[in-house]
Enzyme design. Structure first.
Site, PDB file in Angstrom:
ATOM      1  N   SER A 163     -64.205   8.616  -9.481  1.00 53.37           N
ATOM      2  CA  SER A 163     -62.748   8.568  -9.604  1.00 53.37           C
ATOM      3  C   SER A 163     -62.065   9.024  -8.476  1.00 53.37           C
ATOM      4  O   SER A 163     -62.229   8.470  -7.376  1.00 53.37           O
ATOM      5  CB  SER A 163     -62.485   9.541 -11.035  1.00 53.37           C
ATOM      6  OG  SER A 163     -61.175   9.267 -11.524  1.00 53.37           O
ATOM      7  N   ASP A 258     -61.215   0.282 -18.449  1.00 53.11           N
ATOM      8  CA  ASP A 258     -60.863   1.377 -17.567  1.00 53.11           C
ATOM      9  C   ASP A 258     -59.459   0.888 -17.040  1.00 53.11           C
ATOM     10  O   ASP A 258     -59.312  -0.232 -16.306  1.00 53.11           O
ATOM     11  CB  ASP A 258     -61.442   1.625 -16.368  1.00 53.11           C
ATOM     12  CG  ASP A 258     -61.061   2.876 -15.473  1.00 53.11           C
ATOM     13  OD1 ASP A 258     -60.082   3.205 -15.552  1.00 53.11           O
ATOM     14  OD2 ASP A 258     -62.078   3.190 -14.542  1.00 53.11           O
ATOM     15  N   HIS A 288     -63.141   5.074 -18.539  1.00 49.93           N
ATOM     16  CA  HIS A 288     -63.288   5.685 -17.451  1.00 49.93           C
ATOM     17  C   HIS A 288     -63.980   7.463 -17.626  1.00 49.93           C
ATOM     18  O   HIS A 288     -63.597   7.702 -18.728  1.00 49.93           O
ATOM     19  CB  HIS A 288     -61.968   5.814 -16.948  1.00 49.93           C
ATOM     20  CG  HIS A 288     -61.617   6.551 -15.628  1.00 49.93           C
ATOM     21  ND1 HIS A 288     -61.612   5.954 -14.263  1.00 49.93           N
ATOM     22  CD2 HIS A 288     -61.650   7.952 -15.371  1.00 49.93           C
ATOM     23  CE1 HIS A 288     -61.440   6.768 -13.427  1.00 49.93           C
ATOM     24  NE2 HIS A 288     -61.484   8.003 -13.901  1.00 49.93           N
TER      25      HIS A 288
END
Length: 317
Positions: A163, A258, A288
């Site tokens: 991320s 995601d 995610h």
């Protein structure tokens, strides 16, 4: 793309109990909630050869230190000089820390056979952009300059992150390329954020009810980038960099459900077009954040092992 049944079970539980989402909390509550989730759903911690806390001085002494934690794999002999993986944790540049990622970094060290340095870069809103970017580059520069102290081989290193940490990996690779610095053997990018202002379809398809909601994305962006002029800075949105040639090979881990998935694919494509070797692994039906939740998702264990082996292969003598 349909949700994996286990991902659906997690989301049903989260939304059924009415757990507050990131944008519904203040930053301290959000950090506590993130840490609780990681501790509850991560696997058991595997043994490693050693764990050492490493204080890295910032560029200016008055700014204190960047804390990092160095993991050596279980198979490593005490005097072995190891290749190094820099790991930058996720959390939207606002949450996340070394303890939350302790198990993952132990796993990556053992799977790769490499040392792993987990970097506790500064967080927003206390330290907005480009604080995290500066810390990431300083951690890399200092560590390579002090390779003997750390017992690592400065000629063999890689970047990894999930991320926001994946974004820091891409940006650090770009900065080193721009400055003519040493080149990493691999960028290991786990669902990175590559385009803050993206309007690609996955941002709409998975806007709500898939864990990383649009409101939560906005919450992270606004805290990390309080000056909206910075939203188009390539160090925040690396897909806006002027050129992508001369970068290290990149391996992507993408979660199928995601909102950032199309942005990951777009960044992979610009790297390919620039002649960079790219490998993409997509985990269908995942959301995610799945990568660190190995107690809940079998796919997380698969992805972590894949990541560790890819790093080990890239950093082999």
């Amino acid at each position: 793309m349909a949700l994996d049944p286990q991902a659906k079970a997690l989301l049903d539980m989260v939304y059924r109990v009415g757990a507050p989402r990131f944008h519904e909390q203040d930053v301290h509550q959000a950090r506590h909630s993130f840490e609780k989730l990681q501790f509850a759903l991560r696997p058991e911690a595997p043994a490693v050869a050693s764990v050492t806390d490493v204080p890295i001085p910032r560029a200016h002494v008055r700014d204190g230190v960047i804390m990092a934690r160095l993991y050596r794999p279980l198979v490593a002999k005490p005097d072995a000089v190891l290749p190094l993986v820099f790991y930058f944790h996720g959390g939207g540049w606002c949450v996340g820390n070394i303890p939350s990622y302790d198990v993952l970094c132990r796993e990556l060290a053992n799977h790769s056979g490499c040392a792993v340095l987990s970097v506790d870069y500064c967080l927003a809103p206390e330290h907005p952009f480009p604080g995290a970017v500066d810390d990431a580059l300083q951690a890399v520069t200092w560590s390579l300059a002090n390779a003997v102290l750390l017992g690592i081989d400065a000629a063999r290193f890689a970047f990894a992150g999930d991320s926001a940490g994946g974004t820091l990996s891409t940006v650090t690779a770009l900065q080193l390329r721009n400055s003519g610095g040493p080149q990493a053997a691999l960028q290991m990018l786990i669902y990175p954020c590559t385009d803050i202002l993206s309007q690609r379809p996955s941002r709409r398809t998975y806007a709500n009810g898939y864990f990383l909601d649009t409101e939560s994305l906005a919450w992270f962006f606004e805290k990390y980038l309080p000056d909206t002029a910075d939203w188009t800075d390539w160090r925040a949105s690396p897909i806006l960099a002027k050129r992508f040639d001369g970068l290290p090979p990149a391996t992507f881990i993408i979660a199928g459900c995601d909102p950032l998935s199309d942005d990951c694919r777009a960044y992979a494509e610009v790297l390919r077009e620039a002649g960079v070797a790219v490998t993409v692994h997509e985990f269908e039906g995942m959301v995610h954040g799945f990568f660190t939740l190995g107690k809940f998702f079998r796919q997380a264990a698969e992805a972590v092992e894949l990541t560790g082996k890819a790093l080990g292969t890239a950093l082999a003598p």
